[in-house]
Design a protein around this motif. Structure first.
Motif, PDB file in Angstrom:
ATOM      1  N   GLN A   1     -29.944  -2.651  28.820  1.00  0.00           N
ATOM      2  CA  GLN A   1     -29.382  -4.055  28.552  1.00  0.00           C
ATOM      3  C   GLN A   1     -29.791  -4.578  27.476  1.00  0.00           C
ATOM      4  OE1 GLN A   1     -30.532  -5.723  32.113  1.00  0.00           O
ATOM      5  NE2 GLN A   1     -28.790  -5.071  33.309  1.00  0.00           N
ATOM      6  N   VAL A   2     -28.953  -4.983  26.326  1.00  0.00           N
ATOM      7  CA  VAL A   2     -29.230  -5.166  24.895  1.00  0.00           C
ATOM      8  C   VAL A   2     -29.318  -6.730  25.190  1.00  0.00           C
ATOM      9  CG1 VAL A   2     -28.556  -5.339  22.708  1.00  0.00           C
ATOM     10  CG2 VAL A   2     -28.310  -3.413  23.858  1.00  0.00           C
TER      11      VAL A   2
ATOM     12  N   ALA B   1     -25.071   2.301  24.151  1.00  0.00           N
ATOM     13  CA  ALA B   1     -25.730   1.755  25.130  1.00  0.00           C
ATOM     14  C   ALA B   1     -25.260   1.957  26.394  1.00  0.00           C
ATOM     15  CB  ALA B   1     -26.161   0.234  25.027  1.00  0.00           C
TER      16      ALA B   1
ATOM     17  N   PHE C   1     -34.010  -4.847  23.833  1.00  0.00           N
ATOM     18  CA  PHE C   1     -33.467  -4.396  25.183  1.00  0.00           C
ATOM     19  C   PHE C   1     -34.346  -4.311  26.092  1.00  0.00           C
ATOM     20  CE2 PHE C   1     -34.859  -0.769  22.723  1.00  0.00           C
ATOM     21  CZ  PHE C   1     -35.343   0.376  23.812  1.00  0.00           C
TER      22      PHE C   1
END
Length: 224
Positions: A66-67, A61, A98
């Motif tokens: 933004q998980v 990522a 996310f």
């Protein structure tokens, strides 16, 4: 008059002791932080020590992604928002929630109480796919080159998950909390299911691992 001779510092030792200690501390911190960075860059998305962890897949990522949750489990919030991270996924069905976030500097004069940047954040997205053992996946999405493009992309954001070779495996969609399914295993009761004590312990264990949305949904169901 007696001549006074000042002792000169030996060559190579002109720095003060305080300056030397400061340099030493900074050097040690850099070494420690570099080691921490390597461990923080890969985030395990499960609890405990499952046997399948040895064959975990990896989801890369970038900082713009933004998980928030993986398989119902909330991911940690790091101090640096735009930190690129690798998420280790257990083999099998994966659900990743996310959002996309992009920051653009403002042009012209900025007042003291005004933010110096434009921040665009998408609505929460979810992507579901089958994680193969040892496979590496990454996010693929449109990368804006202007502020106007960033605003447009954020409003209708969508990303793909692809393999390391670029093969698409899933497309994201807007996240609906009610549709999420947690893969957190339910502990097995030591006694029979009908036993009041074991049933209570099971409920406690499930409640502890449930998300806020799942808890609210359960309470609505329980008191209807």
């Amino acid at each position: 008059m007696n001549n006074v001779h000042m002792a000169s510092a030996p060559q190579g030792h002109g720095r003060s002791p305080l300056r030397f200690v400061q340099t030493l501390v900074v050097s040690v911190l850099l070494v420690v932080l570099s080691g921490c960075a390597s461990s923080l860059s890969r985030v395990e998305t499960w609890e405990g020590d499952p046997a399948s962890a040895a064959d975990a897949a990896t989801l890369e990522a970038p900082g713009a992604i933004q998980v928030a949750r993986v398989n119902g489990r909330t991911m940690s919030n790091f101090l640096v928002d735009d930190l690129a991270l690798d998420y280790a996924l257990l083999p099998g069905e994966a659900e990743v929630v996310f959002s996309y976030k992009t920051i653009w500097a403002k042009s012209g004069v900025v007042e003291n109480d005004e933010a110096k940047v434009h921040v665009y954040t998408s609505k929460p997205q979810v992507v579901r796919f089958k994680a193969e053992p040892g496979q590496v996946y990454r996010f693929q999405f449109e990368k804006p080159t202007t502020k106007a493009e960033a605003e447009r992309v954020t409003e209708s954001f969508q990303a793909s998950v692809v393999t390391a070779g670029g093969q698409p495996v899933a497309e994201s969609a807007e996240w609906q909390p009610s549709e999420s399914v947690s893969r957190t295993p339910i502990p097995q009761a030591d006694a029979v299911v009908g036993d009041q004590g074991s049933a209570l312990e099971t409920l406690k264990s499930v409640w502890a691992t449930a998300s806020e949305e799942e808890k609210k949904a359960f309470l609505r169901w329980a008191f209807e």
